[in-house]
Design a protein around this motif. Sequence first.
Motif, PDB file in Angstrom:
ATOM      1  N   LEU A 286       0.013   3.015  10.719  1.00 36.35           N
ATOM      2  CA  LEU A 286       0.430   4.337  11.184  1.00 36.35           C
ATOM      3  C   LEU A 286      -0.706   5.120  11.827  1.00 36.35           C
ATOM      4  O   LEU A 286      -0.531   6.282  12.186  1.00 36.35           O
ATOM      5  CB  LEU A 286       1.009   5.144  10.013  1.00 36.35           C
ATOM      6  CG  LEU A 286       2.194   4.498   9.275  1.00 36.35           C
ATOM      7  CD1 LEU A 286       2.628   5.382   8.109  1.00 36.35           C
ATOM      8  CD2 LEU A 286       3.362   4.250  10.217  1.00 36.35           C
TER       9      LEU A 286
ATOM     10  N   VAL B  68       3.626   9.249   6.976  1.00 36.93           N
ATOM     11  CA  VAL B  68       3.743   8.359   5.820  1.00 36.93           C
ATOM     12  C   VAL B  68       4.725   7.219   6.075  1.00 36.93           C
ATOM     13  O   VAL B  68       4.692   6.213   5.349  1.00 36.93           O
ATOM     14  CB  VAL B  68       4.171   9.123   4.548  1.00 36.93           C
ATOM     15  CG1 VAL B  68       3.108  10.132   4.158  1.00 36.93           C
ATOM     16  CG2 VAL B  68       5.509   9.817   4.745  1.00 36.93           C
TER      17      VAL B  68
ATOM     18  N   SER C 284       5.709   1.729   6.425  1.00 40.45           N
ATOM     19  CA  SER C 284       4.973   2.746   5.681  1.00 40.45           C
ATOM     20  C   SER C 284       3.562   2.303   5.307  1.00 40.45           C
ATOM     21  O   SER C 284       2.853   3.032   4.622  1.00 40.45           O
ATOM     22  CB  SER C 284       5.741   3.122   4.405  1.00 40.45           C
ATOM     23  OG  SER C 284       5.948   1.975   3.590  1.00 40.45           O
ATOM     24  N   ASN C 285       3.167   1.104   5.726  1.00 35.23           N
ATOM     25  CA  ASN C 285       1.787   0.670   5.505  1.00 35.23           C
ATOM     26  C   ASN C 285       0.866   1.617   6.278  1.00 35.23           C
ATOM     27  O   ASN C 285       0.942   1.696   7.509  1.00 35.23           O
ATOM     28  CB  ASN C 285       1.614  -0.764   6.010  1.00 35.23           C
ATOM     29  CG  ASN C 285       0.218  -1.311   5.757  1.00 35.23           C
ATOM     30  OD1 ASN C 285      -0.736  -0.567   5.531  1.00 35.23           O
ATOM     31  ND2 ASN C 285       0.087  -2.628   5.801  1.00 35.23           N
ATOM     32  N   PRO C 286       0.008   2.375   5.588  1.00 39.43           N
ATOM     33  CA  PRO C 286      -0.830   3.357   6.285  1.00 39.43           C
ATOM     34  C   PRO C 286      -1.704   2.742   7.373  1.00 39.43           C
ATOM     35  O   PRO C 286      -2.042   3.420   8.350  1.00 39.43           O
ATOM     36  CB  PRO C 286      -1.671   3.976   5.163  1.00 39.43           C
ATOM     37  CG  PRO C 286      -1.570   3.009   4.016  1.00 39.43           C
ATOM     38  CD  PRO C 286      -0.247   2.359   4.133  1.00 39.43           C
ATOM     39  N   ASP C 287      -2.055   1.468   7.229  1.00 37.04           N
ATOM     40  CA  ASP C 287      -2.879   0.811   8.247  1.00 37.04           C
ATOM     41  C   ASP C 287      -2.137   0.693   9.582  1.00 37.04           C
ATOM     42  O   ASP C 287      -2.772   0.572  10.635  1.00 37.04           O
ATOM     43  CB  ASP C 287      -3.289  -0.582   7.780  1.00 37.04           C
ATOM     44  CG  ASP C 287      -4.180  -0.552   6.561  1.00 37.04           C
ATOM     45  OD1 ASP C 287      -4.769   0.518   6.284  1.00 37.04           O
ATOM     46  OD2 ASP C 287      -4.264  -1.579   5.855  1.00 37.04           O
TER      47      ASP C 287
ATOM     48  N   LYS D 267       0.814  -1.223   0.000  1.00 36.97           N
ATOM     49  CA  LYS D 267       0.000   0.000   0.000  1.00 36.97           C
ATOM     50  C   LYS D 267       0.842   1.265   0.000  1.00 36.97           C
ATOM     51  O   LYS D 267       0.313   2.359   0.174  1.00 36.97           O
ATOM     52  CB  LYS D 267      -0.928   0.000   1.220  1.00 36.97           C
ATOM     53  CG  LYS D 267      -1.880  -1.189   1.268  1.00 36.97           C
ATOM     54  CD  LYS D 267      -2.788  -1.121   2.478  1.00 36.97           C
ATOM     55  CE  LYS D 267      -3.742  -2.308   2.508  1.00 36.97           C
ATOM     56  NZ  LYS D 267      -4.670  -2.251   3.655  1.00 36.97           N
ATOM     57  N   SER D 268       2.159   1.112  -0.160  1.00 37.11           N
ATOM     58  CA  SER D 268       3.035   2.272  -0.093  1.00 37.11           C
ATOM     59  C   SER D 268       4.199   2.087  -1.050  1.00 37.11           C
ATOM     60  O   SER D 268       4.755   0.997  -1.180  1.00 37.11           O
ATOM     61  CB  SER D 268       3.568   2.452   1.332  1.00 37.11           C
ATOM     62  OG  SER D 268       4.669   3.339   1.354  1.00 37.11           O
TER      63      SER D 268
END
Length: 303
Positions: A294, A268, A289-292, A217-218
Amino acid sequence: MTMPGTERDGTKRDDRASEVFARHRELLFSIVYNMLGTVGDTEDVLQETWLAWSGKDLEQIENHRAYLARIAVNQALAHQSALRRRKETYLGPWLPEPLADDAAEPAVRGESVSIAMLVVLETLTPLERAVFVLHEVFAYRHTEIADMIDRSPAAVRQIAHRAREHVQARRPRARIDRRTHQAVTERFVAAAFGGDLGGLMELLAPDVTLWPDGGGKSAVGGPRPIRGRDKVARTIVAGTRHNEDLELRYRQVNGEPSLVLFSEEGPVAVMVLGLAADGEHVDDVYIISNPDKLATIPDGRDD
């Protein structure tokens, strides 16, 4: 006169159960998080723990803290199968979810295990990890752990010994003070974002590993770990070359100095360095860096 079982009496029992649970929630969160490595799964386990706890007669329970810990540990062990299936289908390296200390509960701040150690704990069996966390991090006695997981004290001692040897072989204990870790992190960031390939090479251990966790996802993530000083240095310098618009902030993540990168929308990436035993070289670079993962990182861009 209010008879047992009436609404008022039931409300009092619920209030007492809530009060006791709230008193120990920080401890339970810390134990379960260190067993699982994700905040969302930890919250799910705590909800299951509450549901199991709320129906108990507290007058029949001698040690509320021990009883709650037993429920939480066993719920976490039961949760491991579903978590393992998710990891097996995860895109790229899977890293634990970072826990920013300024977003954590006081007990979590005091008992948070480093990202590097959590990665090592991923190589243990669920039972070994539970015993290691309870004994090494929270100082529970073997007899207490035996009661929690329905094993004999002798069996728990064997599990603890096996887990400790496993962990020690993969990450020998090294006392590196926070000031040294912060200084190395700042030098690393200056070299990486300043395009100083030579300076970065000097900081990296020969067998350094870069662990990029983007979960598909990043753009910062990658399909597999990158190993070796030259490859890691060139990958990092190339990756930071076009990030002038990102804001860099130092944070305490899982008890260690770390870097959080922000865009206008929010965090990010989190970068955490694992230091070699000499305290001068970097032997692991963890980039999450996976937004889930963070969602619990506070913005903090105005401090």
